[in-house]
Design a protein around this motif. Sequence first.
Motif, mmCIF file in Angstrom:
data_model
loop_
_atom_site.group_PDB
_atom_site.id
_atom_site.type_symbol
_atom_site.label_atom_id
_atom_site.label_comp_id
_atom_site.label_asym_id
_atom_site.label_seq_id
_atom_site.Cartn_x
_atom_site.Cartn_y
_atom_site.Cartn_z
ATOM 1 N N PHE A 396 -129.068 -139.438 42.382
ATOM 2 C CA PHE A 396 -130.155 -138.416 42.853
ATOM 3 C C PHE A 396 -130.202 -137.668 43.988
ATOM 4 O O PHE A 396 -130.431 -135.892 43.238
ATOM 5 C CB PHE A 396 -131.659 -138.748 42.714
ATOM 6 C CG PHE A 396 -131.487 -140.207 41.996
ATOM 7 C CD1 PHE A 396 -132.896 -139.765 41.077
ATOM 8 C CD2 PHE A 396 -131.378 -141.273 42.359
ATOM 9 C CE1 PHE A 396 -132.699 -140.860 40.340
ATOM 10 C CE2 PHE A 396 -131.835 -142.331 41.155
ATOM 11 C CZ PHE A 396 -132.580 -142.073 40.242
ATOM 12 N N GLN A 397 -129.230 -137.253 44.782
ATOM 13 C CA GLN A 397 -128.650 -136.546 46.131
ATOM 14 C C GLN A 397 -128.287 -135.204 45.388
ATOM 15 O O GLN A 397 -128.142 -133.957 45.781
ATOM 16 C CB GLN A 397 -128.946 -137.267 47.738
ATOM 17 C CG GLN A 397 -128.794 -135.967 48.654
ATOM 18 C CD GLN A 397 -130.211 -135.629 48.711
ATOM 19 O OE1 GLN A 397 -130.818 -135.619 49.061
ATOM 20 N NE2 GLN A 397 -130.197 -133.597 48.350
ATOM 21 N N GLU A 398 -127.618 -135.667 44.617
ATOM 22 C CA GLU A 398 -126.496 -135.122 44.409
ATOM 23 C C GLU A 398 -126.838 -134.223 42.941
ATOM 24 O O GLU A 398 -126.557 -133.598 42.701
ATOM 25 C CB GLU A 398 -124.896 -135.710 43.868
ATOM 26 C CG GLU A 398 -124.290 -136.489 44.725
ATOM 27 C CD GLU A 398 -123.066 -136.038 45.411
ATOM 28 O OE1 GLU A 398 -122.829 -134.390 45.274
ATOM 29 O OE2 GLU A 398 -123.196 -135.914 46.753
ATOM 30 N N ILE A 399 -127.640 -134.494 42.431
ATOM 31 C CA ILE A 399 -128.279 -133.857 41.518
ATOM 32 C C ILE A 399 -128.738 -132.956 41.968
ATOM 33 O O ILE A 399 -128.940 -131.829 41.518
ATOM 34 C CB ILE A 399 -128.806 -134.555 40.545
ATOM 35 C CG1 ILE A 399 -128.536 -135.876 39.612
ATOM 36 C CG2 ILE A 399 -130.039 -133.966 39.654
ATOM 37 C CD1 ILE A 399 -129.290 -137.136 38.725
ATOM 38 N N ILE A 400 -130.318 -132.713 42.762
ATOM 39 C CA ILE A 400 -130.412 -131.611 44.226
ATOM 40 C C ILE A 400 -129.378 -130.497 44.167
ATOM 41 O O ILE A 400 -130.268 -129.630 43.920
ATOM 42 C CB ILE A 400 -131.119 -132.908 44.416
ATOM 43 C CG1 ILE A 400 -132.442 -133.401 43.454
ATOM 44 C CG2 ILE A 400 -131.895 -131.182 46.064
ATOM 45 C CD1 ILE A 400 -133.630 -132.878 43.335
ATOM 46 N N ASP A 401 -128.436 -131.626 45.162
ATOM 47 C CA ASP A 401 -127.653 -130.634 45.575
ATOM 48 C C ASP A 401 -126.513 -130.076 44.610
ATOM 49 O O ASP A 401 -127.077 -128.601 44.819
ATOM 50 C CB ASP A 401 -126.723 -131.531 46.366
ATOM 51 C CG ASP A 401 -127.172 -131.792 47.368
ATOM 52 O OD1 ASP A 401 -128.812 -130.999 48.310
ATOM 53 O OD2 ASP A 401 -126.876 -132.918 47.914
ATOM 54 N N ALA A 402 -126.832 -129.678 43.157
ATOM 55 C CA ALA A 402 -125.983 -129.178 42.246
ATOM 56 C C ALA A 402 -127.237 -128.163 41.959
ATOM 57 O O ALA A 402 -126.339 -126.769 41.633
ATOM 58 C CB ALA A 402 -126.147 -129.859 40.983
#
Length: 830
Positions: A396-402
């Motif tokens: 989920f953090q990677e989705i936001i960081d994208a």
Amino acid sequence: MDDFLDKLPQMDLMRSEKMTLVQLIIPVESAHRCVTYLGELGLLQFRDLNADKSPFQRTFANQVKRCGEMSRKLRFFKDQIDKAGLRCSPRHELEPYIELGDLERQLADHEHEVLEMNSNSEKLRQTYNELLEFKIVLQKANGFLVSSNAHATGDETELHEGTYSNNGFIETSSLLEQEMRPEPLNQSGLRFISGIINKDKLLRFERMLFRATRGNMLFNQTPSDEEIMDPSTSEMVEKIVFVVFFSGEQARTKILKICEAFGANCYPVPEDTTKQRQLTREVLSRLSDLEATLDAGTRHRNDALNAVGYSLTKWMTTVRREKAVYDTLNMLNFDVTKKCLVGEGWCPTFAKTQIHEVLQRATFDSNSQVGVIFHIMQAVESPPTYFRTNKLTNAFQEIIDAYGVARYQEANPAVYSVVTYPFLFAVMFGDWGHGLCLLLGALYLLTRERKLSSQKLGSFMEMLFGGRYVILLMALFSIYCGLIYNEFFSVPFHVFGGSAYKCRDTTCSDAYTVGLVKYRDPYPFGVDPSWRGSRSELPYLNSLKMKMSILLGIAQMNLGLILSFFNARFFGSSLDIRYQFIPQMIFLNSLFGYLSLLIIIKWCTGSQADLYHVMIYMFLSPTEELGENELFWGQPFAPSLLILTTILQILLLLMAFIAVPWMLFPKPFALRKIHMERFQGRTYGVLGTSEVDLDVEPGSARGHQEEEFNFSEIFVHQLIHSIEFVLGSVSNTASYLRLWALSLAHSELSTVFYEKVLLLAWGYENILIRLIGLVVFAFATAFILLMMETLSAFLHALRLHWVEFMGKFFHGDGYKFKPFSFALVSNDDE
């Protein structure tokens, strides 16, 4: 009010870790070990203090170059091992640590040995291929020569390799004319050249020979019947044996040049049959010897590569780590005494104790007489953003960081996305049959997690494995929403008891066309299964899902605005609270919050009012009576409520209109006033300094120095922000209707596959047609509903979070915390 705000929580768990800027003064003798230990810890991000220098001007450039050369050699060994098809597993026993210099010498020796063996093998292989081609030419060309000799014997002629004639007619006449001449063949000077050529070049080769000799040649060809390895490409190619008969020295020269240009190998074939047999025996003997030599060389080369392969993984890891250490050391500066290296970097505040302990251990292990000086610096620039994540939250953090990395200590949307993201996906995807299929896929990835994490996966499979917990939550929420919609592959089930509706009378035989009547309490959970197939199914589900989408959208946008309040409060920006958060909350809820309230009232009261009509006339004529569209029509206390409703609508409209200039005008003038008071009306900028400004709270970070105040720029920026919010409130609310649209599309598409494919095929008595219908239904469900629809709902949920939700509070202009860590270096290289 201020006391109430002070009592609210700071949301520390939902913000990035507090960062500290530290300085290290490391003695030269312990610098390498200190950086190595810090790389193993992986909690310090070094700043490049030599950014103005090129890589070749830095202190440890030679060491980096040596590591790069060793990496090249290791890649060469890996390519050679893969090319040989060897499978070298690392040794399990503990290998002793090897110094970089010793490793460099070992790699140089191994490379020299392998290159020498490759060179010898290539020469032997080339010789072997030439002998093999020679053998094939001897075998195949003999047939052409025997037939030619037989013809010559009949005319009392003889072929000789070296014969020629000075007769000018021979140079220009054709072979047919020569055969018609009364002179014998030995006077005509007829010759031949034999050889072998690649099959794909044969047609162009023959055409070129014909043109060069003007047709004065006889071309014979035959397949070689076996493929031969091309030494340059190591590929097996198919070749053709040819024999060219010609006359004259000039034609011979031309043919030889054409053979050379086309890569054709020419071999001398004697005319005498005895000599041919003797030469063939010699060639076969040499081929046998070369095969034994090549096999022995291959075994010796494989043994050498195996010896390297056992330690290859460890050596690659060692060189990679050493190169990373020297790259980091190149980011440090020497002090004035040239005896210490000075470094700066960011670390999480909680890691200061661990870093200090690591530096002490490095000093002790390196037998240094001077310890490392570790102290805290005052931060001027903005620190990096660092969130501690686990296997569940990392995706989920990677989705936001994208979308963008959060600003330092800005509220993290990933915390809320763990729940809201899979839930909004499930609202669009809701079918508990399809959710179970997703759940099985997620459980497969989770049960094989340890095995899959150690394998090298393809890009698509790697993406699925990285989002395994996202898929798991999406599947669970899809099952929940599917139970609410009462859909299992579009088929309703009486999971929670019987329906609340029954046929109107005993003569009713078709409930779907005649209609149903309610005879008991509502269905306890979700949509009543009797709605499926009824005449009012589509209007009912449309109304339900559309209103539900609006409620979910307004709730999530309000959550975004509330997070903007906590951000402003955390950073001490009272202007943002007064002139952005409050008017934005008023504007959004005066219009769309009121619409949400009307939806809930309509559901609770069972009113038949048209909410579109109510909202339109709220703007056009807020005091006019709505007649049958009054939500409280027919109740005893309706007159007083109607008056209150009219007053409420007028009040909400006024508040919404007031909120727009409230957002637009006060903040730029307040900022101008603060600037004038701080600098006493001076119009010039502040002198740049490395010290922290007195007005800035100690310990806080500033992204840039104070610049000259530009009122027009700030006003235009605030104007754009205000217009964007006002228009976005309408467009964002409408954007949440995609929850309704995709849910309806998924349900109807699933119904089409069930009724028009599966049930249609099941209506036939033929088992083959039933089987075909079942296969088509399974493939349509797997590839369209479980793959394409999943991707579609995933992307739409992504847009709702990035734009409609995060746009209310998220700046996303930070930069990631990238510590010096051997684990991260290995992952990047792989």
